[in-house]
Design a protein around this motif. Sequence first.
Motif: not given
Length: 695
Positions: A388, A391-395, A399-400, A403
């Motif tokens: 979770t 998981a790929p998401r717009e950010e 932030r990437r 992470k």
Amino acid sequence: MSSITDRADAFLDNSGFDRGPWLVVCFALGIASWFGLAAPWQWASFVVAALLVAFGFAQVWRANAKRNALMLAAISMALATAAGMATVWTRSALVGQEAIEYPRSSMLSGRVLTRQEQPAQERVRITLATRDSESGRAIKVRVNVPSDKDIVGLEEGSVVRLRARLMPPAAPILPGAYNFARRAWFDGLAATGSLIGEIELIEIARDDSVIAQAQRSLSLHVREQLGGASGTIAATLASGDRGSIAKRDEEAMRDAGLTHLLAISGLHVSAVIAAAYFVAIKLLALWPWLTLRVRLPVLAAGLAALAGISYTLLTGAQVPTVRSCVGAMLVLLALALGREPLSMRMVAAAAMVVLLLWPESLVGPSFQMSFAAVIAIIALHSSGPIRTFLAPREESITRRWGKGVAMLFLTGLVIELALMPIVLFHFHRAGIYGALANVIAIPLVTFISMPLVAIALLLDQIGLGAPAWWLVGLSLDGLLGLAHFTSSQPGAVKLLPELSIATLLLFIAGGLWLALWNGKVRLFALAPISIAMLLVFLTPTPDVLITRDGRHVAITGEGDKLLVLRDSESSYARDNLLELAGVDGDVIPLDQWPGAQCSREFCVLTLTRAEREWTLLLARNQHLVPERRLAAACDQSDIVIADRWLPRSCQPRWLKADKRFLEREGGLSLFLSEPRYRSVGTSQGEHGWWRGGTR
């Protein structure tokens, strides 16, 4: 009972876990049981019992459809366990070599099987196929040749004549110490020793070992291009040659938790294969004709596999490298077929290949650490919360990156926690700050140092490699600086005396349960892990350590100081005494300790443990002492320790550890608070490499 079996069958049927990894675990359990059990009749009984279990379950439940899952699990696990026992027993019988009976000097004529250069120790190590000068049987011996005695033509395939001082492969010097005799047994070595005089070359090599020569040439080329400590690390990354790394640097890497970067294993092989796959698929995509007619992932996977196999062979094809190569081949196959590349099934297949070829590797730190690290990584990244989180998401890019750094640190922390019990069991010390150091070290080596080494080697073909080697040196100097800085911090190293095998097995059982099950049932792993952690804190420190030859004795419990009978020049004995005593303080000879009374022949020392006084009588040499005087001194002592045979009239109150006793039992750890002792012999049984007991 019927209700319990119904629930167990339903649980197995509905759990949705991979069964393959558990079969490999059972296969490994059979191998471990062979090492743990003492005698051939016990090994045979184990195999028969496992086969009877499989047959019994098949007979009882074969007509009961409600027991299919439970019956299949019981039969397959029993058969896998029996197969593991039979595999390692067969391997031992086929490759094991009886050691020579006693130390001696011998004139040897034989063919060189392997040559290993060790510049840091100023020697070359060769393995000879020769014949025992007394019995005439064919044997393999390993001989250390000083660098100044090396000759042109001393390489694989040549025939030489030399005189060597030979020793039987050494058993553990103390309980919990490294078991070289076991390693030598499976390597087929009957003796080890050192050269006396000069080497005579009788016949030059007829069939050159291309791979071995390429490895040595590559290592030498790298060290010539990049000198100093960074050059030795670069040679290790390029060719797997660790013989030139200075002891100080190797110890710093170990205490910083970075030793895995020196062993050609998963990280290095994966980096080479990943780079080859990426470059191949990008270059092949530039050819439209090929792109329209061939599946590029399959072709790129084949080229990457070729690169991985070549790198594995070039770096010596050691067990961790082979394991990594097999695992990487499975990953490439999965990528080519569009399947999930990282799974426990892939790890299980790689482990099965290694255990079938080298079942003895199971009890070595290399196998345990490499597979523990890979299992920990896959278990972490396959868990629900981490999936979770990733998981790929717009950010945003920030932030990437955050992470990614967080996952790198978490992965390093999980690996450190998984490896720490294994490291403490085998080496009795572990780096505490390894997770932090690896956050910097792993990206540095994977994405900077190794690519730069490859680029430098390519540019050397046209004479333009110097700038790249300079950059390699900067990156590896940074790695060594990080290792020395981390290892020198307060509390950087955790020392622990001998960790019991039961404690390690609890950690392993809990870790495997946590990694291989799905859902909440995996939380049952916390029980064995918690018990193991409690046992770690309760692990007692031996009060007295005695080596098998009786010459080296260490006494703990006097603050951070270690009292020794002799201030030995042997770093091997000294290091083992310090590690197994869990002491990192000063070493003080007994004759300089105020509480000891030493004459020319003996030292007498009184220790207080658990509100009881223990009197120790320790022989300092083999000078003759009048028997009546010796008997009187023994009568007033609880423990007598000597490196010679003592007469029967010497009868201490508890233990007489003289040469006769120590040859039978091996090195000792004494725990005076209980009181009890552990010996090397209690863990060796009747395996071929152990020469104590009644032999």
